[in-house]
Design a protein around this motif. Sequence first.
Motif, PDB file in Angstrom:
ATOM      1  N   ASN A   1       7.279 -11.825   5.922  1.00  0.00           N
ATOM      2  CA  ASN A   1       7.085 -10.032   4.841  1.00  0.00           C
ATOM      3  C   ASN A   1       5.159 -10.139   5.349  1.00  0.00           C
ATOM      4  O   ASN A   1       4.627 -11.001   5.599  1.00  0.00           O
ATOM      5  CB  ASN A   1       7.197  -9.699   3.414  1.00  0.00           C
ATOM      6  CG  ASN A   1       6.555 -11.064   2.538  1.00  0.00           C
ATOM      7  OD1 ASN A   1       5.661 -11.971   2.675  1.00  0.00           O
ATOM      8  ND2 ASN A   1       6.171 -10.261   1.945  1.00  0.00           N
ATOM      9  N   SER A   2       5.106  -9.026   5.243  1.00  0.00           N
ATOM     10  CA  SER A   2       3.401  -8.776   5.079  1.00  0.00           C
ATOM     11  C   SER A   2       3.555  -7.775   4.524  1.00  0.00           C
ATOM     12  O   SER A   2       4.570  -6.753   3.784  1.00  0.00           O
ATOM     13  CB  SER A   2       2.647  -7.878   6.702  1.00  0.00           C
ATOM     14  OG  SER A   2       3.649  -7.458   6.933  1.00  0.00           O
ATOM     15  N   TYR A   3       2.317  -7.834   3.271  1.00  0.00           N
ATOM     16  CA  TYR A   3       1.756  -6.292   2.284  1.00  0.00           C
ATOM     17  C   TYR A   3       1.009  -5.040   3.708  1.00  0.00           C
ATOM     18  O   TYR A   3       0.022  -5.392   4.168  1.00  0.00           O
ATOM     19  CB  TYR A   3       1.487  -7.095   1.489  1.00  0.00           C
ATOM     20  CG  TYR A   3       2.284  -8.004   0.573  1.00  0.00           C
ATOM     21  CD1 TYR A   3       3.348  -7.061   0.035  1.00  0.00           C
ATOM     22  CD2 TYR A   3       2.052  -9.516   0.184  1.00  0.00           C
ATOM     23  CE1 TYR A   3       4.183  -8.280  -0.743  1.00  0.00           C
ATOM     24  CE2 TYR A   3       3.118  -9.622   0.276  1.00  0.00           C
ATOM     25  CZ  TYR A   3       4.203  -9.601  -0.297  1.00  0.00           C
ATOM     26  OH  TYR A   3       5.112 -10.670  -1.113  1.00  0.00           O
ATOM     27  N   LYS A   4       1.414  -4.364   2.908  1.00  0.00           N
ATOM     28  CA  LYS A   4       0.687  -2.605   2.768  1.00  0.00           C
ATOM     29  C   LYS A   4      -0.891  -2.725   2.085  1.00  0.00           C
ATOM     30  O   LYS A   4      -0.980  -3.473   1.069  1.00  0.00           O
ATOM     31  CB  LYS A   4       1.008  -1.491   2.812  1.00  0.00           C
ATOM     32  CG  LYS A   4       2.885  -1.761   4.112  1.00  0.00           C
ATOM     33  CD  LYS A   4       3.058  -0.273   4.210  1.00  0.00           C
ATOM     34  CE  LYS A   4       4.993  -0.085   4.573  1.00  0.00           C
ATOM     35  NZ  LYS A   4       5.508   1.112   4.370  1.00  0.00           N
ATOM     36  N   GLU A   5      -1.569  -1.999   2.987  1.00  0.00           N
ATOM     37  CA  GLU A   5      -2.750  -1.883   2.118  1.00  0.00           C
ATOM     38  C   GLU A   5      -2.257  -1.241   0.484  1.00  0.00           C
ATOM     39  O   GLU A   5      -3.287  -2.254  -0.043  1.00  0.00           O
ATOM     40  CB  GLU A   5      -3.731  -0.775   2.685  1.00  0.00           C
ATOM     41  CG  GLU A   5      -4.262  -1.375   4.119  1.00  0.00           C
ATOM     42  CD  GLU A   5      -5.292  -0.291   4.191  1.00  0.00           C
ATOM     43  OE1 GLU A   5      -5.332   0.212   3.672  1.00  0.00           O
ATOM     44  OE2 GLU A   5      -5.344  -0.418   5.773  1.00  0.00           O
ATOM     45  N   ASP A   6      -0.946  -0.844   0.539  1.00  0.00           N
ATOM     46  CA  ASP A   6      -0.632  -0.504  -0.670  1.00  0.00           C
ATOM     47  C   ASP A   6      -0.779  -0.723  -1.666  1.00  0.00           C
ATOM     48  O   ASP A   6       0.243  -1.000  -3.228  1.00  0.00           O
ATOM     49  CB  ASP A   6      -0.761   0.917  -1.432  1.00  0.00           C
ATOM     50  CG  ASP A   6       0.547   0.712  -0.818  1.00  0.00           C
ATOM     51  OD1 ASP A   6       1.461  -0.095   0.455  1.00  0.00           O
ATOM     52  OD2 ASP A   6       1.437   1.950  -0.768  1.00  0.00           O
ATOM     53  N   GLY A   7      -0.276  -2.942  -0.838  1.00  0.00           N
ATOM     54  CA  GLY A   7       0.337  -3.434  -1.643  1.00  0.00           C
ATOM     55  C   GLY A   7       2.050  -3.440  -1.456  1.00  0.00           C
ATOM     56  O   GLY A   7       2.637  -4.741  -2.019  1.00  0.00           O
ATOM     57  N   LYS A   8       2.624  -2.545  -1.289  1.00  0.00           N
ATOM     58  CA  LYS A   8       3.805  -2.182  -1.104  1.00  0.00           C
ATOM     59  C   LYS A   8       4.477  -3.493   0.258  1.00  0.00           C
ATOM     60  O   LYS A   8       3.370  -3.565   1.434  1.00  0.00           O
ATOM     61  CB  LYS A   8       4.304  -0.976  -0.325  1.00  0.00           C
ATOM     62  CG  LYS A   8       5.587  -1.173   0.243  1.00  0.00           C
ATOM     63  CD  LYS A   8       5.930   0.306   0.102  1.00  0.00           C
ATOM     64  CE  LYS A   8       7.613   0.593   0.453  1.00  0.00           C
ATOM     65  NZ  LYS A   8       8.002   2.469   0.585  1.00  0.00           N
ATOM     66  N   GLU A   9       6.171  -4.136  -0.186  1.00  0.00           N
ATOM     67  CA  GLU A   9       6.032  -5.558   0.756  1.00  0.00           C
ATOM     68  C   GLU A   9       6.736  -4.281   1.486  1.00  0.00           C
ATOM     69  O   GLU A   9       7.612  -3.115   2.035  1.00  0.00           O
ATOM     70  CB  GLU A   9       7.032  -5.871   0.312  1.00  0.00           C
ATOM     71  CG  GLU A   9       7.469  -7.249   0.875  1.00  0.00           C
ATOM     72  CD  GLU A   9       8.123  -8.141   0.098  1.00  0.00           C
ATOM     73  OE1 GLU A   9       9.145  -9.388   0.765  1.00  0.00           O
ATOM     74  OE2 GLU A   9       9.778  -7.368  -1.049  1.00  0.00           O
TER      75      GLU A   9
END
Length: 197
Positions: A45-53
């Motif tokens: 996984n990775s996380y978007k800037e807004d913290g969404k996985e």
Amino acid sequence: MSIQESLLYSAEAIEEHYDAGDYIFREDATPQYYYQIVSGEVKLNSYKEDGKEFIQNIFSANACFGESMLILGKPYPVNAIALTKCIILKVARELFLQLLQLHPDLFLDISKSLADNAHDKFVLMPKIASKNAEERLAELMNIMKDSKNQEKFSFEIPHTRQQLASLTGLSLETTIRAIKKMERGEILMIKNGKIFY
């Protein structure tokens, strides 16, 4: 794709145990090992800037992961996290590369597996970019379902609704609505809370 465990042990493989939620490797770390799952499930996984996985992929027993970055020697663009209790075999990079030199057929198998994964991503990307949630989910389910198994509702989707949302870049609420719409349209079937495609 997996390599026979006996070959991995011949390359000094180490058996590691992880609990659900444990990081196996982190984004931006330098690859040090070849990883192969003996039991359990792992997500990349990775996380978007807004913290969404955003879940890139989910792997289970006999699958390897992170091998492309290991071969390239480039930092990981993702995290690897245990979804369940896992037993994983790991082989140090230099020993793994020596193993590939001794067994060139393994390198060919890995190349085919990486090419197959790239193909699936190329097929999925236009659908992920689509604003149509049902299209995104259907394409993901098509990739998961064995191409030889075409019978309707014969494949049980092995992921939760949250995981499907993270794999397609949708919110959980949108995913649930889309799945209900797909059920009404007889694209999938829900039985005892499980999704069959």
